[in-house]
Design a protein around this motif. Structure first.
Motif, mmCIF file in Angstrom:
data_model
loop_
_atom_site.group_PDB
_atom_site.id
_atom_site.type_symbol
_atom_site.label_atom_id
_atom_site.label_comp_id
_atom_site.label_asym_id
_atom_site.label_seq_id
_atom_site.Cartn_x
_atom_site.Cartn_y
_atom_site.Cartn_z
ATOM 1 N N PRO A 147 39.533 8.791 -143.185
ATOM 2 C CA PRO A 147 40.586 9.815 -142.894
ATOM 3 C C PRO A 147 41.632 9.578 -142.056
ATOM 4 O O PRO A 147 41.596 8.760 -141.054
ATOM 5 C CB PRO A 147 39.598 11.105 -142.599
ATOM 6 C CG PRO A 147 38.210 10.610 -142.976
ATOM 7 C CD PRO A 147 38.372 8.873 -142.981
ATOM 8 N N PRO A 148 42.981 10.431 -142.118
ATOM 9 C CA PRO A 148 43.803 9.998 -140.921
ATOM 10 C C PRO A 148 43.524 10.174 -139.618
ATOM 11 O O PRO A 148 44.104 9.354 -138.728
ATOM 12 C CB PRO A 148 44.847 11.225 -141.519
ATOM 13 C CG PRO A 148 44.694 11.328 -142.782
ATOM 14 C CD PRO A 148 43.186 11.167 -142.950
ATOM 15 N N ARG A 152 35.182 9.636 -130.755
ATOM 16 C CA ARG A 152 35.985 9.340 -131.889
ATOM 17 C C ARG A 152 36.190 8.027 -132.573
ATOM 18 O O ARG A 152 35.803 7.512 -133.330
ATOM 19 C CB ARG A 152 37.218 10.075 -132.114
ATOM 20 C CG ARG A 152 37.456 11.351 -131.989
ATOM 21 C CD ARG A 152 38.777 12.073 -132.103
ATOM 22 N NE ARG A 152 38.781 13.565 -131.781
ATOM 23 C CZ ARG A 152 39.731 14.331 -132.025
ATOM 24 N NH1 ARG A 152 40.932 13.628 -132.016
ATOM 25 N NH2 ARG A 152 39.720 15.763 -131.691
ATOM 26 N N LEU A 153 36.147 7.063 -131.565
ATOM 27 C CA LEU A 153 36.572 5.635 -131.737
ATOM 28 C C LEU A 153 35.146 4.991 -132.124
ATOM 29 O O LEU A 153 35.006 4.387 -132.937
ATOM 30 C CB LEU A 153 37.303 4.826 -130.521
ATOM 31 C CG LEU A 153 37.194 3.329 -130.431
ATOM 32 C CD1 LEU A 153 38.342 3.161 -131.650
ATOM 33 C CD2 LEU A 153 37.630 2.845 -129.446
ATOM 34 N N SER A 154 33.976 5.398 -131.226
ATOM 35 C CA SER A 154 32.709 5.031 -131.850
ATOM 36 C C SER A 154 32.394 5.351 -133.007
ATOM 37 O O SER A 154 32.008 4.433 -133.845
ATOM 38 C CB SER A 154 31.780 5.438 -130.758
ATOM 39 O OG SER A 154 30.484 5.250 -131.011
ATOM 40 N N ARG A 155 32.840 6.540 -133.529
ATOM 41 C CA ARG A 155 32.407 7.217 -134.707
ATOM 42 C C ARG A 155 33.330 6.408 -135.942
ATOM 43 O O ARG A 155 32.675 5.971 -137.057
ATOM 44 C CB ARG A 155 32.465 8.744 -134.932
ATOM 45 C CG ARG A 155 31.210 9.254 -134.174
ATOM 46 C CD ARG A 155 31.255 10.992 -134.851
ATOM 47 N NE ARG A 155 32.631 11.695 -134.217
ATOM 48 C CZ ARG A 155 33.029 11.989 -133.292
ATOM 49 N NH1 ARG A 155 32.043 11.885 -131.943
ATOM 50 N NH2 ARG A 155 34.095 12.752 -132.938
ATOM 51 N N ALA A 156 34.630 6.175 -135.303
ATOM 52 C CA ALA A 156 35.323 5.683 -136.472
ATOM 53 C C ALA A 156 34.935 3.905 -136.609
ATOM 54 O O ALA A 156 35.048 3.368 -137.762
ATOM 55 C CB ALA A 156 36.933 5.675 -135.936
ATOM 56 N N ARG A 157 34.721 3.261 -135.542
ATOM 57 C CA ARG A 157 34.243 1.975 -135.754
ATOM 58 C C ARG A 157 32.700 1.840 -136.689
ATOM 59 O O ARG A 157 32.591 1.023 -137.460
ATOM 60 C CB ARG A 157 33.862 1.279 -134.533
ATOM 61 C CG ARG A 157 35.223 1.136 -133.750
ATOM 62 C CD ARG A 157 34.858 0.568 -132.451
ATOM 63 N NE ARG A 157 36.306 0.117 -131.569
ATOM 64 C CZ ARG A 157 36.179 0.159 -130.399
ATOM 65 N NH1 ARG A 157 35.209 0.201 -129.365
ATOM 66 N NH2 ARG A 157 37.283 -0.445 -130.105
ATOM 67 N N VAL A 170 42.836 6.977 -134.438
ATOM 68 C CA VAL A 170 42.220 6.402 -133.124
ATOM 69 C C VAL A 170 42.130 4.875 -133.380
ATOM 70 O O VAL A 170 42.117 4.096 -132.214
ATOM 71 C CB VAL A 170 40.920 7.199 -132.749
ATOM 72 C CG1 VAL A 170 39.599 6.745 -133.639
ATOM 73 C CG2 VAL A 170 40.406 6.888 -131.381
ATOM 74 N N LEU A 171 41.451 4.390 -134.420
ATOM 75 C CA LEU A 171 41.240 2.866 -134.721
ATOM 76 C C LEU A 171 42.622 2.277 -134.356
ATOM 77 O O LEU A 171 42.825 1.107 -133.874
ATOM 78 C CB LEU A 171 40.806 2.648 -135.972
ATOM 79 C CG LEU A 171 39.278 2.982 -136.203
ATOM 80 C CD1 LEU A 171 38.905 2.724 -137.621
ATOM 81 C CD2 LEU A 171 38.493 2.017 -135.252
ATOM 82 N N PHE A 172 43.682 2.885 -134.976
ATOM 83 C CA PHE A 172 45.114 2.120 -134.821
ATOM 84 C C PHE A 172 45.478 2.041 -133.281
ATOM 85 O O PHE A 172 45.737 1.140 -132.863
ATOM 86 C CB PHE A 172 46.156 2.823 -135.830
ATOM 87 C CG PHE A 172 47.393 2.207 -135.342
ATOM 88 C CD1 PHE A 172 47.869 1.142 -136.375
ATOM 89 C CD2 PHE A 172 48.321 2.237 -134.480
ATOM 90 C CE1 PHE A 172 49.054 0.207 -136.124
ATOM 91 C CE2 PHE A 172 49.649 1.640 -134.457
ATOM 92 C CZ PHE A 172 49.738 0.616 -135.380
ATOM 93 N N ALA A 175 45.774 6.356 -125.401
ATOM 94 C CA ALA A 175 45.521 7.110 -126.525
ATOM 95 C C ALA A 175 45.257 8.439 -126.558
ATOM 96 O O ALA A 175 45.712 9.238 -127.321
ATOM 97 C CB ALA A 175 44.270 6.400 -127.253
ATOM 98 N N ALA A 176 44.350 8.879 -125.595
ATOM 99 C CA ALA A 176 44.240 10.352 -125.243
ATOM 100 C C ALA A 176 45.489 10.913 -124.994
ATOM 101 O O ALA A 176 45.463 12.285 -125.484
ATOM 102 C CB ALA A 176 43.296 10.350 -123.944
ATOM 103 N N GLU A 177 46.465 10.498 -124.293
ATOM 104 C CA GLU A 177 47.829 11.133 -124.129
ATOM 105 C C GLU A 177 48.435 11.289 -125.384
ATOM 106 O O GLU A 177 49.017 12.396 -125.798
ATOM 107 C CB GLU A 177 48.547 10.210 -123.181
ATOM 108 C CG GLU A 177 49.760 10.890 -122.625
ATOM 109 C CD GLU A 177 51.025 10.020 -121.752
ATOM 110 O OE1 GLU A 177 52.014 10.041 -121.790
ATOM 111 O OE2 GLU A 177 50.098 9.525 -121.142
#
Length: 169
Positions: free
Chosen positions: A110-111, A144-149, A116-118, A130-132
């Motif tokens: 999903p986008p 989110r990064l943990s779930r994305a990975r 977040v991965l990008f 990235a948060a900013e």
């Protein structure tokens, strides 16, 4: 139009295109978003100075434009998501095949997950940066990064029969 701003934007174009492609559904949409963002930056009197500050600001502008476009498409009911699935039967992947597999899995996410991965893994932004860009707390970026990975790993390790390969990592 400031020549300094134009030169900085030109240097940032590869990163901006890559980010836009990671959060849009196709390369045509991503090019449109980048073009709109650059146009807005050139017209703006509030563009930050310095490549890094400008880079983060442009990521934010691109993100907002992409979200606006997505909303328009949903309202018009013209948005259709295509899932790409790669079935792998055979010998272990070569490096090139693995790269293709990773890209295909990335594109199928999903986008919001791709975003977040990008930002962190591809563009190399720190969590705070990235948060900013994403306008969320730093902890949200980390979760989110943990779930994305994990989603990437799970999809890469899936077999066509639905079983998950055991890994030693």
């Amino acid at each position: 139009m400031s020549r300094v701003l134009a030169a900085a934007l030109e240097r940032l174009l590869p990163d901006l295109r890559g980010f836009a492609r990671s959060i849009t559904t196709n390369s045509s949409d991503s090019e449109d978003v980048v073009q709109d963002a650059v146009e807005r930056a050139l017209r703006s009197h509030a563009a930050p100075e310095g490549d890094e500050a400008l880079r983060r600001w442009m990521f934010r502008v691109i993100r907002n434009l992409a979200i606006d476009e997505l909303r328009k498409l949903r309202v018009r009911r013209e948005y259709s998501a295509a899932q790409v699935r790669l079935h792998h039967d055979g010998p272990p992947c070569t490096d090139v095949a693995r790269d293709v597999l990773v890209r295909m899995v990335f594109d199928a996410l999903p986008p919001a997950t791709r975003e977040v991965l990008f930002l962190v893994d591809v563009a190399g932004l720190r969590y705070a940066e990235a948060a900013e860009v994403m306008d969320v707390p730093e902890g949200t970026v980390m979760s989110r990064l943990s779930r994305a990975r994990k989603a990437m790993r799970d999809r890469i390790e899936e077999r066509p029969d639905g079983q998950v390969r055991k890994t030693t990592r």
